[in-house]
Design an enzyme around this catalytic site. Structure first.
Site, PDB file in Angstrom:
ATOM      1  N   GLU A 102       9.949  67.504 -12.603  1.00 24.91           N
ATOM      2  CA  GLU A 102       8.798  68.019 -11.775  1.00 24.91           C
ATOM      3  C   GLU A 102       7.412  67.811 -12.769  1.00 24.91           C
ATOM      4  OE1 GLU A 102      10.496  70.072 -13.252  1.00 24.91           O
ATOM      5  OE2 GLU A 102       8.746  71.730 -14.058  1.00 24.91           O
TER       6      GLU A 102
ATOM      7  N   LYS B  34       0.542  71.452 -18.308  1.00 26.52           N
ATOM      8  CA  LYS B  34       1.431  71.739 -17.196  1.00 26.52           C
ATOM      9  C   LYS B  34       1.573  73.334 -16.882  1.00 26.52           C
ATOM     10  CE  LYS B  34       6.591  71.537 -16.561  1.00 26.52           C
ATOM     11  NZ  LYS B  34       7.831  71.140 -16.908  1.00 26.52           N
TER      12      LYS B  34
ATOM     13  N   ASP C  42      10.197  77.167 -13.262  1.00 26.56           N
ATOM     14  CA  ASP C  42      11.016  75.894 -12.701  1.00 26.56           C
ATOM     15  C   ASP C  42      12.506  76.295 -12.573  1.00 26.56           C
ATOM     16  OD1 ASP C  42      11.922  73.242 -12.618  1.00 26.56           O
ATOM     17  OD2 ASP C  42      11.642  72.694 -14.723  1.00 26.56           O
TER      18      ASP C  42
ATOM     19  N   LYS D  58      18.550  74.266 -11.836  1.00 29.26           N
ATOM     20  CA  LYS D  58      19.125  74.288 -13.308  1.00 29.26           C
ATOM     21  C   LYS D  58      20.329  75.239 -13.239  1.00 29.26           C
ATOM     22  CE  LYS D  58      14.862  73.880 -15.591  1.00 29.26           C
ATOM     23  NZ  LYS D  58      14.960  72.712 -16.512  1.00 29.26           N
TER      24      LYS D  58
ATOM     25  N   ARG E 274       6.334  66.140 -15.035  1.00 29.27           N
ATOM     26  CA  ARG E 274       5.568  64.621 -15.359  1.00 29.27           C
ATOM     27  C   ARG E 274       4.923  64.375 -13.947  1.00 29.27           C
ATOM     28  NH1 ARG E 274      10.873  61.667 -16.878  1.00 29.27           N
ATOM     29  NH2 ARG E 274      11.101  63.612 -18.021  1.00 29.27           N
TER      30      ARG E 274
ATOM     31  N   ASP F  95       7.344  77.856 -18.148  1.00 28.26           N
ATOM     32  CA  ASP F  95       7.274  76.324 -18.089  1.00 28.26           C
ATOM     33  C   ASP F  95       5.700  76.093 -17.721  1.00 28.26           C
ATOM     34  OD1 ASP F  95       8.419  74.055 -18.076  1.00 28.26           O
ATOM     35  OD2 ASP F  95       8.825  73.734 -16.063  1.00 28.26           O
TER      36      ASP F  95
ATOM     37  N   ASP G  51      14.107  68.207 -10.981  1.00 28.42           N
ATOM     38  CA  ASP G  51      14.011  69.004 -12.271  1.00 28.42           C
ATOM     39  C   ASP G  51      12.881  68.186 -13.188  1.00 28.42           C
ATOM     40  OD1 ASP G  51      13.963  70.952 -13.853  1.00 28.42           O
ATOM     41  OD2 ASP G  51      16.016  70.690 -14.597  1.00 28.42           O
TER      42      ASP G  51
HETATM   43  N1  BES Z   1      10.790  72.622 -17.794  1.00 30.43           N
HETATM   44  C1  BES Z   1      11.755  71.420 -17.783  1.00 30.43           C
HETATM   45  C2  BES Z   1      11.855  71.092 -19.584  1.00 30.43           C
HETATM   46  C3  BES Z   1      12.571  71.984 -20.411  1.00 30.43           C
HETATM   47  C4  BES Z   1      13.609  72.571 -20.553  1.00 30.43           C
HETATM   48  C5  BES Z   1      11.567  72.537 -21.391  1.00 30.43           C
HETATM   49  C6  BES Z   1      14.053  73.364 -21.422  1.00 30.43           C
HETATM   50  C7  BES Z   1      12.035  73.488 -22.578  1.00 30.43           C
HETATM   51  C8  BES Z   1      13.349  73.900 -22.338  1.00 30.43           C
HETATM   52  C9  BES Z   1      11.333  70.264 -17.345  1.00 30.43           C
HETATM   53  O1  BES Z   1      10.854  70.365 -15.981  1.00 30.43           O
HETATM   54  C10 BES Z   1      12.937  69.734 -17.045  1.00 30.43           C
HETATM   55  O2  BES Z   1      13.456  70.279 -16.442  1.00 30.43           O
HETATM   56  N2  BES Z   1      13.010  68.405 -17.379  1.00 30.43           N
HETATM   57  C11 BES Z   1      14.266  67.956 -17.460  1.00 30.43           C
HETATM   58  C12 BES Z   1      14.202  66.129 -17.181  1.00 30.43           C
HETATM   59  C13 BES Z   1      15.104  65.693 -16.619  1.00 30.43           C
HETATM   60  C14 BES Z   1      15.606  66.013 -15.386  1.00 30.43           C
HETATM   61  C15 BES Z   1      14.705  64.063 -16.593  1.00 30.43           C
HETATM   62  C16 BES Z   1      15.113  68.164 -18.600  1.00 30.43           C
HETATM   63  O3  BES Z   1      14.564  67.976 -19.761  1.00 30.43           O
HETATM   64  O4  BES Z   1      16.401  67.984 -18.669  1.00 30.43           O
HETATM   65 ZN    ZN Z   2       9.545  71.965 -15.901  1.00 30.77          ZN
HETATM   66 ZN    ZN Z   3      12.073  70.847 -14.448  1.00 29.30          ZN
END
Ligand code: BES
Ligand code: ZN
Ligand code: ZN
Length: 465
Positions: A314, A230, A235, A242, A316, A253, A312
């Protein structure tokens, strides 16, 4: 690391067990300096021994009862880094050689890690203590581990205004050139022509174009190993923006892509007998009038339509298109690294990446490869009972659930839909960041699970032939 320092300081790495015999063989001055239990070989203990002029002539580092890992030497390097600049610049450090080749190699690796500083944007840079390579160490292996881990740190630490999508692709291209590997990238709207719609959708709102990078290396007769990363260079969360406290660190990210590039570096440097394919999904998740939206339905390379619940989620999306591509080429093993969910951190904290596999029998060997190599990793289940939570009324699958439970597993289950079931697959949901900073592992970009997977790969395919 230097060959001709003005003076040489010898370094003894001592366990609680080896310390008494070592001390017995020392002169009275050393015995006096170490009286009153100042140093007993305990883990992390450090001592500097001086001659009659007060000059440092030897350094001791304790390992306690633990096996020697790269981190064993790092407390000493941290102390040396705080010595005067003149002392550091004029001195070479040389290990007393009673350890095995593997232990020596580990110490050299740790020395390199501990010397790392991300000071590219600092005016004042300070010198680092120089090691004289011990004969017994495997220099090539040590260099590979130092370079691979420092590559990950540099990539993750570099801010997104500098490491934009083009730059990240450029780093991948440089790595491919270093190892004479094939390199290809698909940029911007070409992603649509070449059927990577989800990478395009996620990245289209940024002026830095999304891209898919592919590196191919190694003998065609070897088993194919595919690595997918990834590479979201920043992000924001997209339109599901966020909050500031979660956005601040999001330059990291692209940590998954840093992991696969670091892992590829190790594999190619050490010439493992695999046919390596590296796929990096690169995009910036930005906010703009043309950003993808909650409620949109987008197509994927695999042919599944995806309803966007949350922009968010994104990672996956971009990774699923690369996973689909990797599976078309039928690898023997497919590994992806992603900073995919905050939920993986809720489950396991900052230090331990969660990993998943569609082969239960691979879980223990991977966990053991991590736990035995100072790179802890722990498995979570791909519990298919939770699959239905990603049902969408209007598309084949949704990119999030409204349940707010088992988020790391949901991320894994989403990706699993894009994996060919005949392929052995491992998914890492990692943090790519050292939260607190400790000896040999400064706060900032860090490897989380990379070395676990390298050791697993090395045991699965063997060392260079
Ligand atoms: N990049 C983030 C995941 C992340 C956040 C990793 C903080 C490490 C620390 C990812 O893209 C994300 O925002 N995931 C969301 C998914 C949700 C919206 C289903 C998350 O984890 O809140
Ligand atoms: Zn992300
Ligand atoms: Zn995200």
């Amino acid at each position: 690391m230097s060959e001709s320092p003005e003076s040489i300081v010898s370094v003894a790495v001592l366990s609680k067990k080896s310390f008494p015999d070592w001390l017995d063989a020392q002169n009275a001055s050393v015995k006096t300096q170490l009286s009153q239990g100042k140093f007993e070989g305990k883990k992390g203990q450090v001592a500097l021994l001086r001659d009659t002029d007060g000059q440092v002539m030897a350094a001791l580092c304790g390992t306690g009862e633990d096996a020697i890992t790269p981190y064993s030497i790092c407390p000493l390097v941290d102390v040396l880094k705080k010595c005067s600049h003149d002392f550091i610049e004029d001195t070479g450090f040389s290990f007393e050689e009673e350890l095995s080749g593997e232990e020596m190699t580990n110490l050299c690796i740790g020395w390199g890690w501990a010397n790392y500083k991300f000071d590219a944007y600092k005016k004042n840079k300070s010198p680092v203590p120089k090691l004289i390579w011990p004969e017994a160490a495997d220099e090539e292996r040590a260099e590979a581990f130092i370079n691979a881990i420092c590559l990950v740190r540099n990539l993750v630490n570099t801010p997104a205004n500098i490491l934009n999508t083009n730059e990240l692709a450029g780093v991948a291209e440089d790595i491919a050139k270093t190892f004479d590997a094939d390199f290809r990238k698909i940029v911007g709207k070409d992603l649509l022509d070449e059927n990577y719609p989800m990478i395009y959708e996620v990245g289209k709102a940024s002026e830095n174009p999304p891209q898919l990078v592919e590196i191919n290396w190694g003998d065609n007769s070897n088993p194919r190993l595919s690595l997918v990363g990834k590479g979201v260079v920043f992000d924001t969360g997209g339109l599901n923006l966020k909050p500031p406290q979660w956005m601040g660190l999001m330059k990291k990210d692209m940590g998954g892509s840093a992991h696969v590039l670091g892992l590829a570096w190790l594999i190619m440097s050490l010439n493992l007998p695999v046919r390596l394919q590296v796929l990096v999904s690169i995009a910036e998740n930005s906010v703009s009038d043309n950003a993808f939206r909650p409620g949109d339905v987008i197509q994927s390379r695999k042919g599944l339509s995806v309803e966007i619940i949350d922009t968010d989620a994104e990672g996956r999306l971009v990774v699923a298109d690369a996973i689909a591509k990797a599976c078309e080429d039928k690898p023997d093993l497919l590994i992806d690294f992603c900073t995919l969910t905050g939920a993986a951190r809720v489950a396991l904290g900052f230090d331990i990446p969660a990993f998943f596999s569609n082969r239960d029998e691979m879980l223990d060997p991977i966990k053991d490869a991590g736990m035995g190599n100072s790179d802890p990793v722990w498995p979570l289940p791909l519990w298919d009972g939770y699959d239905r939570e990603m049902d969408s009324p209007i598309a084949d699958v949704a990119n999030d659930t409204s349940m707010g439970r088992a988020g790391a597993i949901q991320g894994g289950l989403f990706l699993k839909r894009f994996v060919d079931p005949s392929v052995d697959w491992v998914h890492f949901d990692c943090y790519a960041w050292e939260q607190y900073g400790r000896a040999g592992r400064p706060k900032g970009g860090a490897d989380t699970g990379l070395r676990a997977m390298f050791h697993y790969i090395e045991s699965r395919y063997g060392k260079a032939s």
